[in-house]
Every structure is written in C-alpha cells, then in structure tokens.
Design an enzyme around this catalytic site. Structure first.
Site, mmCIF file in Angstrom:
data_model
loop_
_atom_site.group_PDB
_atom_site.id
_atom_site.type_symbol
_atom_site.label_atom_id
_atom_site.label_comp_id
_atom_site.label_asym_id
_atom_site.label_seq_id
_atom_site.Cartn_x
_atom_site.Cartn_y
_atom_site.Cartn_z
ATOM 1 N N HIS A 45 -2.696 10.025 -1.760
ATOM 2 C CA HIS A 45 -2.910 8.708 -2.347
ATOM 3 C C HIS A 45 -2.906 8.763 -3.876
ATOM 4 O O HIS A 45 -2.476 7.811 -4.529
ATOM 5 C CB HIS A 45 -4.228 8.102 -1.832
ATOM 6 C CG HIS A 45 -4.060 7.346 -0.548
ATOM 7 N ND1 HIS A 45 -3.991 5.985 -0.507
ATOM 8 C CD2 HIS A 45 -3.913 7.783 0.727
ATOM 9 C CE1 HIS A 45 -3.825 5.591 0.747
ATOM 10 N NE2 HIS A 45 -3.786 6.665 1.517
ATOM 11 N N LYS A 93 -8.037 -15.223 16.119
ATOM 12 C CA LYS A 93 -8.217 -14.832 14.717
ATOM 13 C C LYS A 93 -9.659 -14.468 14.385
ATOM 14 O O LYS A 93 -10.112 -14.672 13.258
ATOM 15 C CB LYS A 93 -7.699 -15.936 13.782
ATOM 16 C CG LYS A 93 -6.234 -16.267 14.021
ATOM 17 C CD LYS A 93 -5.755 -17.465 13.245
ATOM 18 C CE LYS A 93 -4.317 -17.779 13.606
ATOM 19 N NZ LYS A 93 -3.805 -18.994 12.959
ATOM 20 N N GLU A 134 0.833 -1.200 0.000
ATOM 21 C CA GLU A 134 0.000 0.000 0.000
ATOM 22 C C GLU A 134 0.870 1.253 0.000
ATOM 23 O O GLU A 134 1.603 1.519 0.969
ATOM 24 C CB GLU A 134 -0.928 0.029 1.214
ATOM 25 C CG GLU A 134 -1.804 1.274 1.250
ATOM 26 C CD GLU A 134 -2.736 1.335 2.441
ATOM 27 O OE1 GLU A 134 -3.334 2.403 2.672
ATOM 28 O OE2 GLU A 134 -2.864 0.315 3.136
ATOM 29 N N ASP A 193 2.050 -14.285 12.734
ATOM 30 C CA ASP A 193 0.912 -14.896 12.035
ATOM 31 C C ASP A 193 0.021 -13.773 11.511
ATOM 32 O O ASP A 193 -0.617 -13.065 12.308
ATOM 33 C CB ASP A 193 0.127 -15.777 13.009
ATOM 34 C CG ASP A 193 -0.937 -16.614 12.306
ATOM 35 O OD1 ASP A 193 -1.368 -16.215 11.208
ATOM 36 O OD2 ASP A 193 -1.346 -17.648 12.854
#
Length: 553
Positions: free
Chosen positions: A538, A364, A232, A440
C-alpha cells in the site's frame, strides 16, 4: 362475502373491456347478421369464462377437487370452446393476441437492448402544458433566471428540450450561486438523455472513475476479464494476483443456491389477533396459488416463490420473494406486492397499509434475514489452490493462511459482533464490480455478506478456499446497466442485456463472477497479510505522490 363481491366487480370490469373490444371488431363495415353473431359469441365467451373462474375460485377456497365437474360447468366449458373456435376462425390469431397483450404489463427493466432507442435530445420529457414565460434564446439570460429563482432548476430539461444545454446552464447557475469553482467536474462528453427519468435528476456533470481489469478469472471452465471501477490502489492488482493463483491451480467452481428478490410491506390492524389471521392466510399453502396469480400479473418474468411473515404487536411484515429474470428486480417485486395488497384489502378491510417496504426485505441495510434466508442470488464459489502456487505466486504457506483465516475472519469477526462480515474485504471487490457494471452501489451493503473458509487438504499440501455469499443483488438490464460505459463492461463479460433463451441466466452468471472475483481478492489479501506485505504494497501503490509533495511544501 367481501372477497366474492370484489371478484364479481373485477369480473364485470373484465367483461366490459372484452365487450368493448368486440364492439370495435364488429364495426359497422360488417353486415348486420355477422355483427350480431360476433357479439353473441363474444358475450358467450365472456360469460363462460367469468362463470368458470368464479367456480374455480370457490372450489379452491372450499378445498373441493377441481376435476369433478357439475353439469353447469360442463356447459360453460363447451360454450367457452365453441366461442373460442368461432372467434379464432373469424378474427384470426391477432384477436387472441390483442386480448393477451392488453392485460400483460411489460416490465420496464426487461428491455431488449438491440431495439432500445437512445435519443440525443430530451424526447422522453413532455413539455409543460402551461408555459408561463417564454425563455430567452441566450444561455446567459436563462442562467440569470435560474439564479434569481424565476425558473426552477429541475424544469430545464422539459422547458428547453435539450438535455446537454440544460446541464450546462444548471452547472453555470450552481457555480454562480455557490461561488465555488466546478472546473474539475466535466460537462461535455456524456449522453444525458440516457439517464433522463431513470438514473439521475438535475445533473450538473459526471464523475470520472478509472476502470481496471482483473483476470483472466478461470471460473466453471471459462475465462472472464473482470472490470473493476475503483480509486483504491492495489485492489485491482491484488485481485489479479488471486486470479492468477486460481488459474494455475485448475480454476474455481461456483453454484447458485437461490435466486429470488424480496420486498416486505408492513400492514397494521386494530388488533394483533387480526394481524395473526392475515399471517395464517398468507402462510397457508392452500392460498399460495391464489396469491401467486395476483402477484404474477406484475410482469411476465415475476414468479412468486414464497411469503414469510413476522409480527410486531399488531403490525404484520410480509416478506415476498420472487424470481425476476435478468433484472435486479426491485421495481418488479414492488409492483407484484402492490397487486397482492390490493387483492387482500377486500377480505381484510381493516388492514392499513403502512408502507410498501417495512425493512423486513431488507434492502441496503445489514440484516440477519438476508444472511440466513438470502436475497437476490445466493452463491458459493470454491477452489483448491496448489501448495506450490501458494509459495510461488502468493508468497506464503498453507498453514499460515488457514491459521490467519481462523483467527481473523472467523474469531476476529465474532469478537467484533459482525453480521455477514466474516471475510477480509469482500465489499472492496463487490463495490468495484458493481460500479463498473451499472449495479446499485448502495446494495453493496447486503451483497457483500460473505464468509470466507480456508482449510488444508491433500495431507496439508494444498488449500481449499471458498466464499459463501447469500445475497448478491445484480441484474444485466434496467437501471445503470444501460449506460454506455457500464454496458461496455457487461459486454466485456458477455452479459450485456437479457438472455432471451433462458431468462435470468445472465444475472445469475454475473453473480457467480462477482463471487469468483471476491474469492480471488480474499485469497490475495489474506496472503499479503500472512506474509506481512500489506503495508509495504500500500505504501508503494496506494499513496499519491502529488498529495505528499503538496503536504511537504
């Protein structure tokens, strides 16, 4: 009665293992009187130890004081001491060490990286005992066998004994079976033996991901250059701007509130009453020491901190929380939970273990229990930003930031019904640091729980900004942290491997750095929004001219 029978059988097994060891040590090479003496003192040692352990257990269950000794207990203590002195003097300290080491499970996640071997071939895979077909020497012929289904793709590493070759063959076989070109997915240049059996199965290559660096991040009096793996645009640049504002204002400070990984199995009973009985037992402080003894056998680093229970009908969810050293610790806590469940099965034979994880952990997934109780490391990071720095570096003002934070991060998130999402983009920074350092990535879900607070201080001249993150799940050993690139990024932070002097210190510091980077990212993005710079930046840094040119054609 069930519990006593189980303990007695366990003690018998222990006695057998100790006696077996004494037989080995008292070999036929020793004179007969010495062999008999060795066996006598070994038997005395085991008998005294088993007797004292049973008496100690009975006293705990009956809430009797441990310091009041019966005559038989005094004799057992003297027998234990006498046998220990004899065995120690005869066999030396190695005898005692062998007893201890034989019963201690070294957790796989706490590996000393200095002594870790990374073979270049598939030495970690045992070759199949039964080979039904001799493999041809030509890669092309093996590819044909994989495509035809005569050789399973997953067995290539074990049958070939060469990880690199297995990946090349699997890559080519997949290309032929799908008819898709895989030219952009590189195969060479990666140590596939380093992921064997622990990071990824059936590899066909690796994905290239750029790593940027933000910093220096001035945190708790030290400077850190934070590695961030992302695709990004603007993310690293924005975080870097936040780091600059923090540094020019005297730095940020952090505190770790909690450090404990959780696992919550779910068990079922014939009735809710029976489930409530186990709930009462598990949450009774008088039983905590007994449960801890069972749990802590899983690893020298695992130390049970608490058990929190919740019921749904006749199902019981038990949330175990423990310290895990410098490992993230999911494997460690899971092994400890299994030990406790095996122990409880004797007293509760009608208990049915549904799953080692019942989603009360919660791993998660966004969950209120992590937001309220915490999971992993709970960290608060704060800084006071000088008003002049806000104007010069961040291009906005203190009142504009305070108002925007209230309307967007607090009220806006409440309107959305957010759970742990009272921030601008914490998950952006968390994901980038996680990927770079071998964490993770899926645990970004709960690790990104964050509430960002901003308020004017010093008569409205300066800005106090903080991030509170209750469930950052990180480790500096185990999993992807051992891979070469990720290990290098941890080394950049000075956090590669375990902290041997203070276990757990490296992982706690990594969590603080993650929170510090989130603080910088929040500060910079909020400033861009307040100043109306987001779309402009951006458009400049986060648009691919290649894609635009292709679309125009």
């Amino acid at each position: 009665m069930e519990l006593r029978r189980r303990h007695s059988s366990g003690a018998t097994a222990t006695a057998t293992s100790y006696y077996g060891r004494s037989r080995i040590l008292a070999s036929d090479a020793l004179p007969l009187p010495i062999r008999h003496t060795n066996r006598l003192f070994s038997a005395l040692f085991v008998a005294s130890l088993v007797f004292l352990m049973r008496r100690w257990r009975q006293k705990i269950r009956s809430s009797s004081p441990l310091h009041i000794l019966a005559f038989s207990e005094i004799l057992a203590i003297f027998g234990l001491m006498a046998s220990l002195i004899y065995l120690f003097s005869f066999f030396g300290i190695t005898f005692i060490q062998s007893i201890i080491s034989s019963h201690e499970e070294e957790d796989e996640e706490e590996v000393d990286f200095a002594s870790e071997r990374k073979p270049s071939s598939c030495a970690l895979v045992e070759k199949p005992k039964l080979v039904t077909e001799t493999l041809p020497e030509s890669d092309a012929e093996i590819v044909e066998l994989v495509v035809s289904g005569r050789i399973p793709s997953y067995s290539l590493e074990s049958r070939l004994g060469d990880c690199d070759r297995a990946v090349r063959i699997r890559h080519e076989a997949l290309r032929r079976m799908t008819g898709r070109g895989l030219e952009g997915l590189p195969v060479s240049g990666f140590d596939y033996s380093s992921i064997l059996g622990q990071c990824c199965e059936m590899p066909i290559g690796y994905v290239q991901l750029p790593v940027g660096v933000a910093g220096p991040l001035n945190l708790d009096g030290r400077e850190y250059y934070v590695p961030m793996a992302t695709t990004e645009g603007c993310l690293v640049a924005s975080t870097n701007r936040g780091c600059k504002a923090i540094a020019e204002s005297g730095g940020a400070h952090s505190v770790v509130l909690r450090d404990g990984m959780s696992r919550a199995p779910v068990v079922s009973f014939p009735s809710a009453r029976r489930a409530a009985e186990l709930k009462a037992y598990a949450e009774n402080s008088a039983n905590f020491e007994t449960i801890s003894l069972m749990f802590n056998r899983s690893s020298r680093f695992a130390r049970l901190q608490g058990v929190q229970c919740s019921m749904a009908g006749r199902n019981l969810y038990m949330r175990f929380t423990c310290s895990t050293g410098d490992a993230m610790g999911m494997n460690m806590v899971s092994k400890g939970v299994q030990n406790v469940l095996d122990f409880l099965q004797a007293d509760f034979p009608d208990m049915e273990i549904i799953s080692i994880s019942g989603n009360f952990c919660s791993d998660k997934k966004p969950a209120a229990v992590n937001w309220i109780e915490g999971r992993g490391k709970s960290v608060v990071c704060e800084a006071t930003i000088n008003g002049e720095v806000i104007k010069r570096v961040l291009k906005t003002t203190v009142p504009a930031l305070v108002e925007l934070n209230t309307i967007k991060n607090l009220a806006g998130s409440a309107v959305a019904g957010a759970l742990g999402g009272f921030n601008a983009h914490a998950s952006n920074i968390v994901s980038a640091v996680f990927i770079a350092t071998g964490q993770d990535p899926a645990q970004n879900v709960e690790s990104s729980h964050c509430i960002t607070m901003m308020e004017a201080v010093n008569d409205g001249e300066d800005l106090h900004v903080s991030v509170t993150m209750p469930s950052i799940e990180v480790g500096t050993v185990g999993g992807g942290t051992q891979l070469a690139s990720q290990s290098a990024c941890l080394d950049l932070l000075g956090l590669k491997g375990p902290n041997t002097e203070s276990p757990g210190s490296n992982s706690r510091l990594l969590a603080s750095i993650v929170a510090g980077a989130v603080l910088a990212g929040e500060l910079s993005l909020m400033s861009a929004l307040a100043a109306g710079q987001l779309v402009k930046s951006h458009m400049k840094y986060n648009r691919s001219s290649r894609d635009i040119a292709g679309a125009a054609q």
